[in-house]
Design a protein around this motif. Structure first.
Motif, PDB file in Angstrom:
ATOM      1  N   ARG A 178      52.442  48.277  32.067  1.00 22.76           N
ATOM      2  CA  ARG A 178      51.278  47.954  32.896  1.00 22.76           C
ATOM      3  C   ARG A 178      50.512  46.748  32.359  1.00 22.76           C
ATOM      4  O   ARG A 178      50.029  45.907  33.140  1.00 22.76           O
ATOM      5  CB  ARG A 178      50.348  49.176  32.961  1.00 22.76           C
ATOM      6  CG  ARG A 178      49.193  49.018  33.956  1.00 22.76           C
ATOM      7  CD  ARG A 178      48.439  50.318  34.067  1.00 22.76           C
ATOM      8  NE  ARG A 178      47.647  50.600  32.881  1.00 22.76           N
ATOM      9  CZ  ARG A 178      47.273  51.819  32.488  1.00 22.76           C
ATOM     10  NH1 ARG A 178      47.644  52.874  33.189  1.00 22.76           N
ATOM     11  NH2 ARG A 178      46.549  51.986  31.404  1.00 22.76           N
ATOM     12  N   GLU A 182      49.721  43.357  34.626  1.00 24.24           N
ATOM     13  CA  GLU A 182      48.362  42.879  34.892  1.00 24.24           C
ATOM     14  C   GLU A 182      48.157  41.464  34.358  1.00 24.24           C
ATOM     15  O   GLU A 182      47.547  40.617  35.029  1.00 24.24           O
ATOM     16  CB  GLU A 182      47.349  43.836  34.271  1.00 24.24           C
ATOM     17  CG  GLU A 182      47.289  45.206  34.943  1.00 24.24           C
ATOM     18  CD  GLU A 182      46.256  46.121  34.298  1.00 24.24           C
ATOM     19  OE1 GLU A 182      45.515  45.666  33.403  1.00 24.24           O
ATOM     20  OE2 GLU A 182      46.187  47.304  34.695  1.00 24.24           O
ATOM     21  N   LYS A 193      57.741  45.314  37.277  1.00 22.32           N
ATOM     22  CA  LYS A 193      57.929  46.181  36.102  1.00 22.32           C
ATOM     23  C   LYS A 193      59.295  46.848  36.181  1.00 22.32           C
ATOM     24  O   LYS A 193      59.594  47.550  37.136  1.00 22.32           O
ATOM     25  CB  LYS A 193      56.830  47.239  36.007  1.00 22.32           C
ATOM     26  CG  LYS A 193      56.861  48.021  34.694  1.00 22.32           C
ATOM     27  CD  LYS A 193      55.566  48.778  34.462  1.00 22.32           C
ATOM     28  CE  LYS A 193      55.532  50.098  35.184  1.00 22.32           C
ATOM     29  NZ  LYS A 193      56.428  51.099  34.563  1.00 22.32           N
TER      30      LYS A 193
END
Length: 337
Positions: A178, A182, A193
């Protein structure tokens, strides 16, 4: 003599053997066979570290603890599956990319916070500060944290040079957790991802055109078959966590439990030393395959990446709470151990 039973020698032997058999069944059995799952290739720094640990366990337990390492995700588990697979004793030990466990607890995203600890020495210090918090989460889920397995610093593998913020614009790039997603979004890229097992297939089919990972991982995946450039942005030194099912650990004799912990302590120290030597080896291999290495990257590009990453660190502190704030304060304090 009247009233005394006569027992034949053969029956005495039979009774003795039966007694021995029952005693053997009643006695605790401390030898054990265990499976160890690793998603990465056998030649990776992590699999080699795990094999080193297994050899130390074998030596320290005189072969009573037999551990079989399964690399390349051959057991069907990826890093994201490992936490609950080990908790359920579906596999006894696993080597898991820490960031993939971020959904379990945000503490596991610490090592991949962008540009926080971008060299091995600072990453090792951050790990030592945070290790008790990692261990608490494993403990609460019937597991034991054995040791960490660090990666060399993450960079960008790509088909064309990525040396400016403009080069990132809309780039279809793989992220591994994550934090990376981001940070890359904030920098203008189009991250996807992906688990490690999916990276090469996505490169081969054009699903992605760049990868956020280390020179080490790219070398193990023969990325030069698809990509021509590596930019050393020193994004982070992410960790893999090696964790063990608590019941499997407690089924061992006390001596063998201590041997496993001793082997883990030695492996932890071993892995942090090995990773320091790995970058030079990786770069030599990349040059052999005509990969263009951009190290260092332009200062303006580095500054732009760090600026884009600032909200990611702030978001992590918010999600991790007071313990996260304490870890970062201690890490940033030059007087702290």
């Amino acid at each position: 003599m009247p009233g005394r039973l006569s027992i034949s020698p053969a029956r005495l032997v039979t009774r003795s053997l039966l007694a021995l058999g029952l005693a053997a069944l009643a006695a605790p059995v401390y030898s054990a066979s265990m499976d160890f799952s690793n998603e990465y290739n056998a030649s990776s720094i992590h699999a080699q570290g795990d094999a080193w640990f297994i050899d130390r366990v074998k030596d320290l337990t005189d072969g009573e603890v037999d551990i079989t390492l399964h690399t390349g995700g051959s057991l069907g588990f990826r890093s994201a599956d490992h936490f609950y697979a080990v908790a359920d004793n579906a596999v006894q030990i696993a080597d898991s990319l820490s960031g993939t466990l971020g959904g379990v607890d945000p503490i596991f995203l610490l090592s991949s916070l962008p540009f926080l600890a971008d060299d091995v020495e600072s990453a090792h210090r951050l790990y030592n500060i945070a290790r008790p918090e990692y261990a608490k989460v494993f403990e609460a889920n019937d597991q034991i944290l054995l040791y960490a397995s660090p990666w060399p610093a993450s960079g960008i593998w790509s088909k064309t040079p990525v040396t400016s913020m403009k080069d990132l614009d809309g780039l279809k790039i793989r992220s591994y957790d994550r934090n990376g997603t981001e940070a890359l979004l904030s920098a203008g890229a189009s991250p996807v991802k992906l688990s490690w097992a999916d990276v090469v297939p996505q490169l081969a089919t054009g699903g992605i055109e760049a990868v956020l990972t280390s020179a080490e991982a790219g070398a193990n995946g023969s990325f030069w078959e698809h990509l021509s450039d590596f930019s050393a942005i020193n994004y982070a030194v992410p960790l893999n966590m090696v964790h063990m099912n608590r019941d499997a650990f407690e089924d061992l004799s006390e001596a063998n439990q201590q041997a496993v912990l001793q082997a883990a302590k030695e492996t932890d120290a071993h892995n942090w030393e090995v990773v320091k030597q790995r970058l030079a080896q990786n770069y030599a291999e990349l040059r052999e395959h005509q990969v263009a290495i951009h190290d260092p990257i332009p200062g303006e590009f580095q500054a732009g990446l760090e600026k884009a990453a600032e909200p990611v660190v702030a978001h992590w502190v918010e999600s991790a709470g007071d313990r996260g704030q304490r870890i970062l304060e201690q890490y940033r304090d030059p007087e702290a151990p």
